[in-house]
Design a protein around this motif. Structure first.
Motif, PDB file in Angstrom:
ATOM      1  N   ILE A   1       0.846  -1.201   0.000  1.00  0.00           N
ATOM      2  CA  ILE A   1       0.000   0.000   0.000  1.00  0.00           C
ATOM      3  C   ILE A   1       0.881   1.249   0.000  1.00  0.00           C
ATOM      4  CG2 ILE A   1      -2.022  -1.081   1.067  1.00  0.00           C
ATOM      5  CD1 ILE A   1      -1.131   0.188   3.733  1.00  0.00           C
ATOM      6  N   SER A   2       2.019   1.166  -0.715  1.00  0.00           N
ATOM      7  CA  SER A   2       2.881   2.336  -0.844  1.00  0.00           C
ATOM      8  C   SER A   2       2.215   3.369  -1.754  1.00  0.00           C
ATOM      9  CB  SER A   2       4.245   1.932  -1.401  1.00  0.00           C
ATOM     10  OG  SER A   2       4.101   1.331  -2.670  1.00  0.00           O
ATOM     11  N   GLY A   3       2.818   4.563  -1.835  1.00  0.00           N
ATOM     12  CA  GLY A   3       2.206   5.663  -2.572  1.00  0.00           C
ATOM     13  C   GLY A   3       1.968   5.372  -4.034  1.00  0.00           C
ATOM     14  N   SER A   4       2.798   4.525  -4.623  1.00  0.00           N
ATOM     15  CA  SER A   4       2.642   4.230  -6.050  1.00  0.00           C
ATOM     16  C   SER A   4       1.415   3.372  -6.349  1.00  0.00           C
ATOM     17  CB  SER A   4       3.900   3.524  -6.572  1.00  0.00           C
ATOM     18  OG  SER A   4       4.144   2.336  -5.831  1.00  0.00           O
ATOM     19  N   MET A   5       0.819   2.771  -5.319  1.00  0.00           N
ATOM     20  CA  MET A   5      -0.362   1.924  -5.527  1.00  0.00           C
ATOM     21  C   MET A   5      -1.663   2.721  -5.520  1.00  0.00           C
ATOM     22  SD  MET A   5       0.099  -1.456  -5.869  1.00  0.00           S
ATOM     23  CE  MET A   5      -1.278  -2.297  -5.090  1.00  0.00           C
ATOM     24  N   ARG A   6      -1.587   4.027  -5.334  1.00  0.00           N
ATOM     25  CA  ARG A   6      -2.807   4.825  -5.231  1.00  0.00           C
ATOM     26  C   ARG A   6      -3.622   4.749  -6.530  1.00  0.00           C
ATOM     27  NH1 ARG A   6       1.425   8.265  -5.954  1.00  0.00           N
ATOM     28  NH2 ARG A   6       1.351   9.655  -7.780  1.00  0.00           N
ATOM     29  N   GLY A   7      -4.926   4.914  -6.361  1.00  0.00           N
ATOM     30  CA  GLY A   7      -5.802   4.897  -7.526  1.00  0.00           C
ATOM     31  C   GLY A   7      -6.232   3.499  -7.921  1.00  0.00           C
ATOM     32  N   LYS A   8      -6.279   3.253  -9.214  1.00  0.00           N
ATOM     33  CA  LYS A   8      -6.828   2.009  -9.758  1.00  0.00           C
ATOM     34  C   LYS A   8      -6.084   0.756  -9.302  1.00  0.00           C
ATOM     35  CE  LYS A   8      -8.706   0.171 -14.080  1.00  0.00           C
ATOM     36  NZ  LYS A   8      -8.362  -1.222 -13.831  1.00  0.00           N
ATOM     37  N   PRO A   9      -4.729   0.736  -9.253  1.00  0.00           N
ATOM     38  CA  PRO A   9      -4.067  -0.492  -8.796  1.00  0.00           C
ATOM     39  C   PRO A   9      -4.512  -0.933  -7.404  1.00  0.00           C
ATOM     40  CG  PRO A   9      -2.478   0.947  -9.844  1.00  0.00           C
ATOM     41  CD  PRO A   9      -3.740   1.736  -9.725  1.00  0.00           C
ATOM     42  N   LEU A  10      -4.631   0.013  -6.488  1.00  0.00           N
ATOM     43  CA  LEU A  10      -5.033  -0.351  -5.126  1.00  0.00           C
ATOM     44  C   LEU A  10      -6.501  -0.762  -5.084  1.00  0.00           C
ATOM     45  CD1 LEU A  10      -4.139  -0.611  -2.211  1.00  0.00           C
ATOM     46  CD2 LEU A  10      -4.783   1.777  -1.841  1.00  0.00           C
ATOM     47  N   GLU A  11      -7.366  -0.061  -5.817  1.00  0.00           N
ATOM     48  CA  GLU A  11      -8.776  -0.427  -5.832  1.00  0.00           C
ATOM     49  C   GLU A  11      -8.973  -1.827  -6.410  1.00  0.00           C
ATOM     50  OE1 GLU A  11     -11.388   1.140  -4.498  1.00  0.00           O
ATOM     51  OE2 GLU A  11      -9.880   2.491  -3.649  1.00  0.00           O
TER      52      GLU A  11
END
Length: 754
Positions: free
Chosen positions: A333-343
């Motif tokens: 859940i690092s900053g690069s996962m924000r948005g669609k990848p994390l969802e």
């Protein structure tokens, strides 16, 4: 890149309305795309398509019937892509074990460019599951082109003599390249081959090949011949009966033998195929079965050891019991996962939790620079626990800085207890690369070897191209698990769900092959045999010297903790090209080992395999060789199958050949900088808005050309700091100078000397 490509195709279709098609009523222009179909994906190719690259819209016209339309001023920047009309298409697929080799041959006409002009032509070839390009041949009226793999050191020496093509991959499954200077009205042909995997589910193999052509590639006019051909050959290597299930196209069977089938379809059509080619078949066995294939090395093989291939299939028994599971999800859940990848990750994990049996155990660990756990211990997968876990995911999956993978892995391994009646599993999902990846592999190796009868399985999933996919593959090999990845943001959810389902369906664990200790110079890929899953066959390959035993047994543990033994029939085969079938898997395994051990000898071995088979690798590059058409026969006869660096240079010097370097096939070994800066997957080519991009392009590098450009970035930055009064004064001064210039001009024109 894919967004730009789709926009260019949309512009090209609009531009193609300039083409005059004559007065024949049977001829109609391509129908515009329906409003419901207009989307980003609608303009991406769903079958091999060739496009005319149009910079100058004035050259767009019918090469046979000029329309004498008004001249078009300006240029297309970026260029528009007009799909060319296709004259014929042939598809041939050869299936062996779990791999298909596909060859597509087609011809197109540059119907949209004046006969006196020329344009570049861009080829786009979508491939099936885990597709990998093997080779391309293109013929134009004046020149021919073909691809070749070269080693990295050769690539550095060739760059000076080569033109770099910004081709490679539009998306992970779409291969693209450009051929320069093709005459308007001429025909060009292409032959492309690639390998791809067969999908497997409940004893049924599925072959899916992109073969859905858009309506606008159909030649205008009903009198134009349009021939479509499909040939399919199946060789399971099993020697037992194959049963056909479904086919998307009307195939006719022309060959049937034990374990072998052949089908053919050929027809004159009014419109090209508008659906992918799909074929499925089953192997008539309800239980776990397998065998061993042996083959001697080919003449061109530098490794003189014999090849062996173990295959074990799970069968198609619906009541087959799978292991009870203990699962820990380790989620980045690092900053690069924000948005669609994390969802997408949240949705995939939540869906996987719902599929757990109430007797299964689970936990979730989320990490960035730190880690947090859903529970200090494993929880039973009851309805209430899963509901709480889903709420915890929605609350705690909040991105943060840093990426520390070792800490959550150690925590997860500590939770998975030593058990004999269940499979402990660890799923690692990440999109980043870290500096201590080799240390992580060493730590996991030491911790897993000290475990009991069934050690924890480590399954890994990589998102995007910034993570080190070979580190994840190596980690899965150490943990006797499986690896998968999604390079495109659009495919994360689908691939991750399928990966969770497949990796959770273990039917046979702790697999071992006996009677192998007495074989000389034995090499096995992978060295630690993973478990057999109900959703995919298990294929193990390797090399050996000496005499292979006539009787081989595979042992393992079933879900009811009973021991399982299966006899593997050993047979020699010359019908199946084992070196080609196994090359992709072996190269991936060897690349992970070469990265982990930093072994240059392994890198050279991978490069040799890549050059021999044509499969792209991290240590080779694909080039496109150009030659004059009239000398094709002589030159092809003089080119060896695998030219060396010196031979390639001689070809350039003596025959005047040109080389185009293709790029975009290599995955790389992660991007530490992008991970540290929390750059999201898919942001490799972030673009400015179109107007701003044009403005900056015109003004950014003007300092070196100051004498010929008065409007530069330096002037713009200076003017932006002036107040209103200065701007008004400068405007009045420029106006006064302009008036003086007009007076001087009038004086010259009206003087007596004029």
């Amino acid at each position: 890149m894919a967004d730009d490509f789709a926009k260019a195709v949309e512009d090209g279709l609009k531009l193609s309305k300039r083409i005059y098609l004559g007065k024949d009523r049977s001829v109609a222009p391509p129908k515009p795309m329906a409003v419901m179909e207009k989307s980003f994906h609608a303009y991406l190719p769903s079958a091999p398509v060739v496009y005319a690259v149009i910079f100058n819209p004035a050259i767009v016209d019918n090469p046979d019937i000029p329309s004498y339309q008004p001249h078009v001023h300006g240029r297309c920047d970026p260029p528009a892509l007009i799909p060319l009309q296709m004259n014929g298409i042939a598809l041939e697929a050869d299936c062996y074990l779990d791999t298909a080799f596909v060859t597509v041959t087609g011809s197109w006409r540059v119907h949209c460019v004046m006969g006196s002009r020329h344009c570049d032509c861009r080829f786009a070839i979508p491939m099936g599951e885990q597709g990998s390009v093997l080779g391309v041949e293109v013929e134009t009226p004046r020149k021919t082109y073909y691809t070749q793999q070269i080693a990295m050191d050769e690539k550095n020496d060739m760059e000076k003599a080569a033109k770099v093509e910004n081709g490679g991959s539009l998306k992970s499954h779409i291969f693209s390249f450009t051929i320069p200077q093709v005459d308007g009205g001429s025909n060009l042909s292409m032959k492309v081959s690639w390998s791809q995997k067969l999908l497997y589910n409940k004893g049924e193999f599925y072959l899916s090949i992109p073969f859905s052509f858009p309506e606008y590639v159909t030649p205008a006019g009903k009198k134009v011949s349009k021939r479509e051909k499909i040939r399919l050959n199946l060789d399971s290597g099993l020697g037992i009966e194959l049963l056909c299930k479904t086919s998307s196209h009307p195939l006719k069977e022309y060959r049937r033998q034990a374990g072998k089938l052949g089908f053919l379809y050929e027809s004159e059509v009014l419109q090209w195929s508008n659906s992918d080619f799909i074929f499925s078949y089953t192997v008539s066995a309800s239980h776990i079965f397998g065998g061993v294939l042996l083959q001697s090395p080919s003449v061109l093989d530098s490794d003189r050891r014999d090849t062996f291939c173990f295959y074990i299939f799970p069968g198609n028994r619906q009541s087959q019991k799978v292991f009870r599971k203990e699962v820990v999800f380790v989620i980045d859940i690092s900053g690069s996962m924000r948005g669609k990848p994390l969802e997408d990750t949240k949705n995939a994990v939540s869906a996987s939790l719902l599929k757990l049996d109430p007797k299964d155990l689970f936990n979730i660990v989320a990490f960035n620079g730190e880690s947090c756990q859903f529970s200090p211990n494993l929880e039973l997968a009851t309805h209430d626990a899963i509901e709480k876990a889903t709420q915890w995911i929605n609350t705690n999956f909040v991105v943060g800085d840093g990426t520390n993978i070792l800490l959550p892995l150690n925590q997860a391994i500590g939770m998975l207890c030593n058990t004999s009646d269940s499979i402990p599993m660890l799923f690692l999902i990440t999109d980043g690369a870290v500096e201590d990846e080799r240390q992580i592999c060493d730590v996991m190796k030491s911790r897993l070897t000290s475990r009991g009868s069934i050690c924890p399985r480590i399954h890994t999933f990589g998102i995007g191209t910034f993570c080190n996919h070979y580190f994840l593959r190596m980690l899965a090999m150490i943990g006797r698990g499986h690896y998968d990845g999604a390079y495109d943001a659009d495919s994360v959810l689908v691939r991750m769900k399928a990966f969770f389902d497949r990796a959770s369906s273990t039917v046979l664990a702790n697999i071992a092959i006996d009677t192998m200790d007495n074989i000389d110079e034995l090499e096995v890929y992978p060295s630690r045999i993973p478990d057999l899953l109900s959703g995919s066959p298990l294929i193990i390959s390797g090399r050996y010297h000496g005499t292979f035993p006539d009787n081989v047994k595979a042992t393992g543990i079933l879900a009811d903790t009973s021991n399982f033994v299966v006899d593997l029939k050993v047979q020699k085969t010359n019908d199946i090209p084992l070196d080609k079938v196994l090359a992709k898997q072996e190269m991936n395994i060897l690349t992970a080992q070469a990265w982990f051990s930093e072994n240059t000898e392994l890198e050279e071995k991978i490069a040799r395999m890549s050059i021999k088979t044509g499969i792209p690798a991290e240590y080779t590059r694909m080039i496109l060789l150009e030659m004059q058409r009239q000398n094709k026969e002589t030159e092809l006869a003089g080119v060896p199958e695998v030219p060396s660096k010196i031979e390639l240079q001689k070809m350039i010097d003596s025959k005047g050949q040109k080389i185009i370097l293709l790029r975009g096939f290599e995955i790389g070994f992660g991007n530490l900088t992008a991970t540290a800066e929390n750059i999201c997957p898919g942001s490799e080519e972030e673009k400015l808005p179109e107007a701003a991009e044009i403005f900056v392009k015109a003004a950014s590098n003007c300092c070196g050309r100051l004498c010929s450009h008065c409007c530069c970035m330096c002037c713009i930055n200076t003017c932006s700091r002036l107040n209103d009064q200065c701007v008004i004064a400068l405007t009045q001064l420029c106006g006064a100078l302009a008036c003086l210039g007009c007076f001087a001009c009038c004086d010259v024109c009206c003087s007596d000397d004029g």
